[in-house]
Design a protein around this motif. Structure first.
Motif, PDB file in Angstrom:
ATOM      1  N   CYS A  66      44.049  32.851  44.000  1.00  0.00           N
ATOM      2  CA  CYS A  66      43.543  34.166  44.386  1.00  0.00           C
ATOM      3  C   CYS A  66      43.769  34.374  45.881  1.00  0.00           C
ATOM      4  CB  CYS A  66      42.071  34.293  44.001  1.00  0.00           C
ATOM      5  SG  CYS A  66      40.927  33.558  45.174  1.00  0.00           S
ATOM      6  N   PRO A  67      43.737  35.650  46.336  1.00  0.00           N
ATOM      7  CA  PRO A  67      43.996  35.898  47.762  1.00  0.00           C
ATOM      8  C   PRO A  67      42.782  35.596  48.636  1.00  0.00           C
ATOM      9  CG  PRO A  67      43.637  37.967  46.616  1.00  0.00           C
ATOM     10  CD  PRO A  67      43.609  36.894  45.575  1.00  0.00           C
ATOM     11  N   SER A  68      41.678  35.247  48.011  1.00  0.00           N
ATOM     12  CA  SER A  68      40.416  35.041  48.691  1.00  0.00           C
ATOM     13  C   SER A  68      39.838  36.390  49.121  1.00  0.00           C
ATOM     14  CB  SER A  68      40.569  34.119  49.903  1.00  0.00           C
ATOM     15  OG  SER A  68      39.293  33.787  50.396  1.00  0.00           O
ATOM     16  N   CYS A  69      38.529  36.411  49.319  1.00  0.00           N
ATOM     17  CA  CYS A  69      37.872  37.629  49.816  1.00  0.00           C
ATOM     18  C   CYS A  69      36.499  37.206  50.317  1.00  0.00           C
ATOM     19  CB  CYS A  69      37.783  38.686  48.712  1.00  0.00           C
ATOM     20  SG  CYS A  69      36.569  38.315  47.452  1.00  0.00           S
TER      21      CYS A  69
ATOM     22  N   MET B 246      41.100  29.209  42.067  1.00  0.00           N
ATOM     23  CA  MET B 246      40.330  30.429  42.283  1.00  0.00           C
ATOM     24  C   MET B 246      39.104  30.185  43.155  1.00  0.00           C
ATOM     25  SD  MET B 246      42.179  32.502  40.526  1.00  0.00           S
ATOM     26  CE  MET B 246      41.165  33.961  40.330  1.00  0.00           C
ATOM     27  N   GLY B 247      38.795  31.188  44.004  1.00  0.00           N
ATOM     28  CA  GLY B 247      37.808  30.981  45.057  1.00  0.00           C
ATOM     29  C   GLY B 247      36.365  31.177  44.667  1.00  0.00           C
TER      30      GLY B 247
ATOM     31  N   ASN C  87      36.471  36.074  39.137  1.00  0.00           N
ATOM     32  CA  ASN C  87      37.626  35.981  38.230  1.00  0.00           C
ATOM     33  C   ASN C  87      37.971  34.527  37.910  1.00  0.00           C
ATOM     34  OD1 ASN C  87      38.121  38.732  38.120  1.00  0.00           O
ATOM     35  ND2 ASN C  87      39.342  38.694  39.982  1.00  0.00           N
ATOM     36  N   GLY C  88      37.328  33.628  38.637  1.00  0.00           N
ATOM     37  CA  GLY C  88      37.700  32.209  38.548  1.00  0.00           C
ATOM     38  C   GLY C  88      37.711  31.644  37.151  1.00  0.00           C
ATOM     39  N   PRO C  89      36.559  31.692  36.442  1.00  0.00           N
ATOM     40  CA  PRO C  89      36.562  31.063  35.110  1.00  0.00           C
ATOM     41  C   PRO C  89      37.580  31.709  34.176  1.00  0.00           C
ATOM     42  CG  PRO C  89      34.325  31.435  35.886  1.00  0.00           C
ATOM     43  CD  PRO C  89      35.222  32.140  36.862  1.00  0.00           C
ATOM     44  N   GLY C  90      37.753  33.032  34.262  1.00  0.00           N
ATOM     45  CA  GLY C  90      38.708  33.728  33.378  1.00  0.00           C
ATOM     46  C   GLY C  90      40.123  33.259  33.618  1.00  0.00           C
ATOM     47  N   GLU C  91      40.539  33.243  34.892  1.00  0.00           N
ATOM     48  CA  GLU C  91      41.907  32.811  35.205  1.00  0.00           C
ATOM     49  C   GLU C  91      42.095  31.329  34.899  1.00  0.00           C
ATOM     50  OE1 GLU C  91      44.574  34.370  35.956  1.00  0.00           O
ATOM     51  OE2 GLU C  91      43.924  36.339  36.668  1.00  0.00           O
TER      52      GLU C  91
END
Ligand code: SF4
Length: 385
Positions: free
Chosen positions: A280-283, A313-314, A318-322
Motif C-alpha cells: 500500500c502507499p501508506s497514509c 499492507m500498513g 484494506n490490509g486483511p482483504g489484500e
C-alpha cells in the motif's frame, strides 16, 4: 446447490483479442500471429568489440530479453556480426542505416533479421530487389523501421512533418516495393517520440496491413520519462490487441529497457506474472513504516523465480482483504503483523519479525510451487491501498 450470480462483472484476463497478423520467424522467436508478444532491446557496445557485445547480450538474455539488435555503422561491425549471431543465446538483428552494403553483409553473416531504415539509406528503393532476393535466399526477415527523425524527404515535403499518415505511408510504400518481389517476411515499426502521434500511427498501420508490428516510442527519454511514455503508448496499443514485439527505448542501460518491457507485458496479462509485491502507499492510518517494510521484503525476495503475490499492507483498513487475496501477506497494526498464507491467518508476529516471517513463508511457498512445476518470472512491485 445452484450457484447464484451476484451480478459482479467478470474480470477479463486479457483486454482484447490480438490483431491477426502474419507470423514471421526471427531466428528461434516467432513474431506475429498467435506468438506471445516478445521483448527486445539493443546493445550499447561497439559491435566490433565482440567480447563486450556478447557479454551485454548475455546480461540482456538473463534479464528476459528475447531478441537483441546490434548497430552496424562500420565495416568492422559488419565483420563482427557472424560471430555474434552464432554465439548469442537469442536472435540477433542487425540495425542498418546509410550503407546498403551492410544489409547484405548482415544477411550473409546469418543474422536472424535485418532492420532497415529506408529514410536513411540512399537510393534504398533501387536496392530492394537485390535485398529481397538475398533475404529470401537466406530466410532472413526484414524490419522496415520508419522513424520520425529520419523520414523520407519526399514524405516530409508532402506532409510538412512526421504525421501518423506520413509514417504509415512511408512504411507501406517500402513494404510494397518488397511485395513487388514477392517478399513478405516483413515486420514494421513507425516510431515517434510523441506517444500520441505514435499510437495513432500504429493504429492506422494496423488497419492497413497484416504485417506484424514492432512497437516503439523512439527517443523516449531518461528512465522515468521513457518508462511512462512507453507504458502509456504500448498499453494503449496492446490493450487493443495491436503489437507483436516491443522495444522500450530509454537513455539508461538496456537491461532496464527489458525490465520495463516485461513489466508492461505482465501488467497487461500478456506474460506470466512473476513475483509481485502488492504494497500500500501508506497514509495517516499506517501503523508501520510501509515503505521500509515493502523495500525489505522486495530485497529479501528478489531473484525468486515463481509467480508469487505478496501483500504488504500498513493497517487493517484494506490490509486483511489484500493479504487474504494474495498468496502471502501481512496486515500490520498495533506493533504486530497478522501473517496470511493462501487466505488464512497462520500467525501473528511482532513488527520486528514481519520481514523474516514473510521471507520464510515465501520460500516455503516457492518450494511448493517449483515442485508443482510453475513457470518462472521476474520480481515486480505494484502498489495498492
Ligand atoms: S492499507 Fe490503506 S488505509 Fe491502511 S495504511 Fe495502507 S494506505 Fe493507509
Amino acid at each position: 446447490m445452484t450457484a447464484i450470480s451476484l451480478g459482479m462483472p467478470s474480470v477479463p484476463t486479457k483486454l482484447a483479442e490480438r490483431r491477426k497478423s502474419r507470423q514471421i520467424q526471427v531466428g528461434s522467436v516467432a513474431v506475429g500471429g498467435d506468438a506471445p508478444v516478445s521483448v527486445q532491446s539493443m546493445t550499447t557496445t561497439r559491435t566490433s568489440d565482440i567480447g563486450a557485445t556478447l557479454q551485454q547480450i548475455a546480461e540482456l538474455t538473463a534479464s528476459g530479453c528475447q531478441i537483441v539488435r546490434v548497430a552496424c555503422p562500420t565495416q568492422d561491425d559488419a565483420d563482427a556480426l557472424a560471430v555474434i549471431a552464432k554465439k548469442s543465446q537469442i536472435p540477433v538483428i542487425a540495425d542498418i542505416h546509410f550503407q546498403p552494403k551492410y544489409v547484405f553483409a548482415a544477411i550473409e553473416a546469418g543474422c536472424a533479421a535485418v532492420r532497415v531504415n529506408p529514410g536513411n539509406i540512399k537510393q534504398f528503393d533501387d536496392k530492394v530487389k537485390e535485398i529481397a532476393r538475398a533475404a529470401k535466399d537466406h530466410g532472413t526477415p526484414i524490419r522496415i523501421g520508419v522513424n520520425a527523425g529520419s523520414l523520407d524527404r519526399r514524405l516530409l515535403q508532402k506532409y510538412g512533418k512526421a504525421t501518423p499518415e506520413a509514417l504509415v505511408e512511408s512504411a507501406l510504400w517500402e513494404a510494397s516495393l518488397f511485395e513487388e518481389h514477392d517478399f513478405r517476411e516483413i515486420k514494421i515499426s513507425v516510431k515517434h517520440n510523441d506517444p500520441v502521434v505514435m499510437i495513432e500511427a500504429y493504429r492506422q498501420l494496423a488497419a492497413q496491413c497484416e504485417y506484424p508490428l514492432h512497437l516503439g516510442v523512439t527517443e523516449a527519454g531518461p528512465a522515468f520519462q521513457g518508462t511512462i511514455k512507453s507504458a502509456v503508448a504500448f498499453g494503449a496499443l496492446l490493450s487493443q490487441g495491436i503489437g507483436d514485439t516491443i522495444r522500450v527505448s530509454l537513455s539508461a542501460p538496456p537491461v532496464e529497457e527489458v525490465k520495463v518491457g516485461n513489466q508492461i507485458l505482465e501488467s497487461l496479462n500478456l506474460k506470466q506474472r512473476g513475483l509481485e509485491i502488492v504494497s500500500c502507499p501508506s497514509c495517516g492510518r499506517a501503523q508501520v513504516d510501509v515503505y521500509k517494510l515493502a523495500e525489505e521484503v522486495t530485497a529479501g525476495l528478489t531473484g525468486m523465480e515463481v509467480p508469487l503475490r505478496v501483500a504488504v499492507m500498513g493497517c487493517v483498513v484494506n490490509g486483511p482483504g489484500e493479504a487474504r487475496e494474495a498468496d502471502l501477506g501481512v496486515a500490520s497494526g498495533n506493533g504486530k503483523g497478522q501473517i496470511f498464507v493462501k487466505g488464512e491467518v497462520i500467525k501473528t508476529v511482532p513488527e520486528s519479525k514481519i520481514v523474516e516471517t514473510l521471507i520464510e513463508e515465501a520460500m516455503k511457498l516457492a518450494e511448493q510451487m517449483e515442485a508443482a512445476g510453475m513457470e518462472s518470472g521476474e520480481p515486480s512491485v505494484s502498489v495498492a491501498g
